[in-house]
Design a protein around this motif. Structure first.
Motif, PDB file in Angstrom:
ATOM      1  N   LEU A 141     -11.635  16.371   0.611  1.00 51.06           N
ATOM      2  CA  LEU A 141     -12.942  15.717   0.607  1.00 51.06           C
ATOM      3  C   LEU A 141     -14.070  16.713   0.377  1.00 51.06           C
ATOM      4  O   LEU A 141     -15.045  16.428  -0.319  1.00 51.06           O
ATOM      5  CB  LEU A 141     -13.166  14.990   1.946  1.00 51.06           C
ATOM      6  N   ASN A 142     -13.932  17.892   0.965  1.00 51.81           N
ATOM      7  CA  ASN A 142     -14.986  18.907   0.855  1.00 51.81           C
ATOM      8  C   ASN A 142     -14.588  19.988  -0.146  1.00 51.81           C
ATOM      9  O   ASN A 142     -14.887  21.170   0.042  1.00 51.81           O
ATOM     10  CB  ASN A 142     -15.257  19.528   2.231  1.00 51.81           C
ATOM     11  N   ALA A 143     -13.945  19.594  -1.225  1.00 55.00           N
ATOM     12  CA  ALA A 143     -13.515  20.581  -2.225  1.00 55.00           C
ATOM     13  C   ALA A 143     -14.698  21.266  -2.890  1.00 55.00           C
ATOM     14  O   ALA A 143     -14.627  22.440  -3.272  1.00 55.00           O
ATOM     15  CB  ALA A 143     -12.645  19.899  -3.284  1.00 55.00           C
ATOM     16  N   PHE A 194       0.828  -1.201   0.000  1.00 59.90           N
ATOM     17  CA  PHE A 194       0.000   0.000   0.000  1.00 59.90           C
ATOM     18  C   PHE A 194       0.864   1.253   0.000  1.00 59.90           C
ATOM     19  O   PHE A 194       1.973   1.268   0.543  1.00 59.90           O
ATOM     20  CB  PHE A 194      -0.933   0.016   1.217  1.00 59.90           C
ATOM     21  N   ILE A 195       0.313   2.312  -0.569  1.00 58.63           N
ATOM     22  CA  ILE A 195       0.979   3.628  -0.605  1.00 58.63           C
ATOM     23  C   ILE A 195       0.163   4.586   0.246  1.00 58.63           C
ATOM     24  O   ILE A 195      -1.031   4.780  -0.005  1.00 58.63           O
ATOM     25  CB  ILE A 195       1.082   4.159  -2.045  1.00 58.63           C
ATOM     26  N   PRO A 196       0.749   5.217   1.290  1.00 61.10           N
ATOM     27  CA  PRO A 196       0.012   6.193   2.101  1.00 61.10           C
ATOM     28  C   PRO A 196      -0.079   7.543   1.374  1.00 61.10           C
ATOM     29  O   PRO A 196       0.910   8.043   0.847  1.00 61.10           O
ATOM     30  CB  PRO A 196       0.837   6.299   3.376  1.00 61.10           C
ATOM     31  N   ILE A 197      -1.302   8.083   1.366  1.00 61.43           N
ATOM     32  CA  ILE A 197      -1.538   9.392   0.741  1.00 61.43           C
ATOM     33  C   ILE A 197      -2.362  10.233   1.711  1.00 61.43           C
ATOM     34  O   ILE A 197      -3.370   9.761   2.255  1.00 61.43           O
ATOM     35  CB  ILE A 197      -2.283   9.247  -0.596  1.00 61.43           C
ATOM     36  N   PRO A 198      -1.980  11.500   1.960  1.00 65.39           N
ATOM     37  CA  PRO A 198      -2.762  12.361   2.858  1.00 65.39           C
ATOM     38  C   PRO A 198      -4.120  12.719   2.255  1.00 65.39           C
ATOM     39  O   PRO A 198      -4.239  12.982   1.061  1.00 65.39           O
ATOM     40  CB  PRO A 198      -1.876  13.599   3.041  1.00 65.39           C
ATOM     41  N   LEU A 199      -5.149  12.720   3.126  1.00 64.11           N
ATOM     42  CA  LEU A 199      -6.506  13.065   2.707  1.00 64.11           C
ATOM     43  C   LEU A 199      -7.039  14.138   3.645  1.00 64.11           C
ATOM     44  O   LEU A 199      -7.299  13.879   4.823  1.00 64.11           O
ATOM     45  CB  LEU A 199      -7.410  11.830   2.742  1.00 64.11           C
ATOM     46  N   ARG A 200      -7.163  15.365   3.132  1.00 60.28           N
ATOM     47  CA  ARG A 200      -7.617  16.495   3.941  1.00 60.28           C
ATOM     48  C   ARG A 200      -9.120  16.705   3.780  1.00 60.28           C
ATOM     49  O   ARG A 200      -9.706  16.367   2.747  1.00 60.28           O
ATOM     50  CB  ARG A 200      -6.866  17.760   3.541  1.00 60.28           C
ATOM     51  N   TYR A 201      -9.694  17.291   4.830  1.00 55.35           N
ATOM     52  CA  TYR A 201     -11.116  17.643   4.754  1.00 55.35           C
ATOM     53  C   TYR A 201     -11.301  18.862   3.862  1.00 55.35           C
ATOM     54  O   TYR A 201     -12.193  18.892   3.017  1.00 55.35           O
ATOM     55  CB  TYR A 201     -11.664  17.907   6.165  1.00 55.35           C
ATOM     56  N   THR A 247     -15.011  13.028  -5.431  1.00 57.08           N
ATOM     57  CA  THR A 247     -14.395  14.340  -5.634  1.00 57.08           C
ATOM     58  C   THR A 247     -12.897  14.288  -5.336  1.00 57.08           C
ATOM     59  O   THR A 247     -12.076  14.863  -6.069  1.00 57.08           O
ATOM     60  CB  THR A 247     -15.073  15.378  -4.729  1.00 57.08           C
ATOM     61  N   ALA A 248     -12.510  13.600  -4.252  1.00 58.68           N
ATOM     62  CA  ALA A 248     -11.105  13.557  -3.855  1.00 58.68           C
ATOM     63  C   ALA A 248     -10.245  12.806  -4.866  1.00 58.68           C
ATOM     64  O   ALA A 248      -9.147  13.241  -5.213  1.00 58.68           O
ATOM     65  CB  ALA A 248     -10.980  12.913  -2.474  1.00 58.68           C
ATOM     66  N   PHE A 249     -10.734  11.695  -5.378  1.00 57.48           N
ATOM     67  CA  PHE A 249      -9.939  10.860  -6.280  1.00 57.48           C
ATOM     68  C   PHE A 249     -10.057  11.279  -7.745  1.00 57.48           C
ATOM     69  O   PHE A 249      -9.376  10.708  -8.592  1.00 57.48           O
ATOM     70  CB  PHE A 249     -10.356   9.396  -6.130  1.00 57.48           C
ATOM     71  N   SER A 250     -10.861  12.271  -8.030  1.00 57.67           N
ATOM     72  CA  SER A 250     -11.000  12.716  -9.418  1.00 57.67           C
ATOM     73  C   SER A 250      -9.858  13.634  -9.855  1.00 57.67           C
ATOM     74  O   SER A 250      -9.920  14.218 -10.935  1.00 57.67           O
ATOM     75  CB  SER A 250     -12.337  13.450  -9.599  1.00 57.67           C
ATOM     76  N   ILE A 251      -8.822  13.756  -9.032  1.00 58.77           N
ATOM     77  CA  ILE A 251      -7.688  14.626  -9.366  1.00 58.77           C
ATOM     78  C   ILE A 251      -6.922  14.113 -10.585  1.00 58.77           C
ATOM     79  O   ILE A 251      -6.296  14.889 -11.312  1.00 58.77           O
ATOM     80  CB  ILE A 251      -6.747  14.756  -8.136  1.00 58.77           C
ATOM     81  N   THR A 252      -6.986  12.797 -10.831  1.00 62.26           N
ATOM     82  CA  THR A 252      -6.231  12.239 -11.972  1.00 62.26           C
ATOM     83  C   THR A 252      -7.136  11.740 -13.094  1.00 62.26           C
ATOM     84  O   THR A 252      -6.630  11.215 -14.087  1.00 62.26           O
ATOM     85  CB  THR A 252      -5.354  11.071 -11.498  1.00 62.26           C
ATOM     86  N   GLY A 253      -8.423  11.872 -12.948  1.00 62.29           N
ATOM     87  CA  GLY A 253      -9.326  11.416 -14.001  1.00 62.29           C
ATOM     88  C   GLY A 253     -10.734  11.218 -13.469  1.00 62.29           C
ATOM     89  O   GLY A 253     -10.970  11.276 -12.254  1.00 62.29           O
ATOM     90  N   LYS A 254     -11.680  10.991 -14.375  1.00 65.13           N
ATOM     91  CA  LYS A 254     -13.080  10.829 -13.988  1.00 65.13           C
ATOM     92  C   LYS A 254     -13.287   9.497 -13.276  1.00 65.13           C
ATOM     93  O   LYS A 254     -12.818   8.452 -13.732  1.00 65.13           O
ATOM     94  CB  LYS A 254     -13.979  10.915 -15.214  1.00 65.13           C
ATOM     95  N   VAL A 255     -14.007   9.570 -12.163  1.00 64.57           N
ATOM     96  CA  VAL A 255     -14.335   8.380 -11.370  1.00 64.57           C
ATOM     97  C   VAL A 255     -15.724   7.907 -11.777  1.00 64.57           C
ATOM     98  O   VAL A 255     -16.685   8.685 -11.796  1.00 64.57           O
ATOM     99  CB  VAL A 255     -14.287   8.689  -9.861  1.00 64.57           C
ATOM    100  N   ASP A 256     -15.819   6.613 -12.095  1.00 65.47           N
ATOM    101  CA  ASP A 256     -17.115   6.052 -12.506  1.00 65.47           C
ATOM    102  C   ASP A 256     -18.041   5.884 -11.305  1.00 65.47           C
ATOM    103  O   ASP A 256     -19.167   6.345 -11.316  1.00 65.47           O
ATOM    104  CB  ASP A 256     -16.899   4.705 -13.198  1.00 65.47           C
TER     105      ASP A 256
END
Length: 251
Positions: free
Chosen positions: A117-119, A7-14, A60-69
């Motif tokens: 998360l709340n972008a 696994f790769i740790p990635i920061p997730l901000r509110y 919304t958070a994971f759509s930084i690199t492309g559209k999420v289905d």
């Protein structure tokens, strides 16, 4: 599920300006079983998802690199969708993020960065979330009154139709209830007339007295005598036929 090294740790901000944040653990989802909701090559497996995260906010958070289905939230890793109960809302979860393009996963693993998360400002937490949940439980009085009025209109229409049907259809004895509204439009149907005639004929048969009058007794005796004579003739012919069949014939 794999080991921690996979696994790769990635920061997730509110929100973007937050200094403190959660860390989610991600890797490409690999499964021997084939599931349409978690297609191979396009699904990302995420651990340590905070309790307040929703499928929409994760999208919304994971759509930084492309559209999420779509995003699937589960209490524990499983091949099928796990059913969440009321208590699972306050627990950390796992998520399956499905991208539209496989290249989005590789790009995210290189960037190791997520949107807040709340972008979009749509994620509610704390008192705002509880207040909204409480208000949603209270029905809107205007909408409720509209539903009540519509229900009563349909109910009154059904009652009127049933009443009209009862007034126009005959009962078991063939009678039709005449009301003030249908007094001038009463018409006896053929089925009603036939029912009445059948009932009258049955009553006539039950009420008819047999062998009550003198002529009835006389006619009954004549009929009995004629029937006895016919029976005697039939028996006599039968006896003669039996004698013929048993007659001795030596030559």
């Amino acid at each position: 599920m794999g080991s921690a090294a996979d696994f790769i740790p990635i920061p997730l901000r509110y929100e973007d300006q937050d200094t403190a944040c959660h860390q989610v653990l991600i890797k490409e989802n690999v499964s021997k079983a084939i599931h349409k909701s978690k297609p191979a090559g396009r699904t990302l497996f995420v651990l340590n998802v905070p309790p307040y995260a929703t499928p929409e906010s994760l999208q919304t958070a994971f759509s930084i690199t492309g559209k999420v289905d779509h995003v699937i939230l589960q209490e524990k890793p499983a091949e099928e969708h796990a059913i969440q109960n009321d208590q699972s809302e306050n627990r950390f979860k796992v998520a399956y993020v499905v991208y539209q393009q496989p290249s989005s996963i590789k790009k995210l693993l290189r960037m190791q960065k997520l949107n807040a998360l709340n972008a979009d400002g749509q994620l509610l937490t704390g008192i705002e979330k509880w207040t909204k949940a409480y208000q949603e439980r209270i029905p809107d009085p205007v909408l409720m009154q509209q539903e009540i009025d519509a229900y009563m209109v349909n109910y009154d229409r059904q009652v009127a139709q049933e009443k009209t049907q009862q007034e126009t259809e005959p009962d078991d004895e063939g009678w039709v209830t005449v009301t003030k509204s249908s007094a001038n439009t009463f018409v006896q149907k053929e089925a009603t007339v036939s029912k009445l005639e059948d009932k009258l004929s049955k009553d006539r048969k039950h009420k008819e007295l047999k062998n009550f009058y003198t002529f009835q007794i006389r006619e009954s005796k004549k009929t009995d005598i004629v029937s006895l004579r016919k029976k005697y003739d039939r028996d006599l012919q039968k006896m003669q036929q039996i004698k013929k069949t048993k007659r001795f014939k030596p030559y």
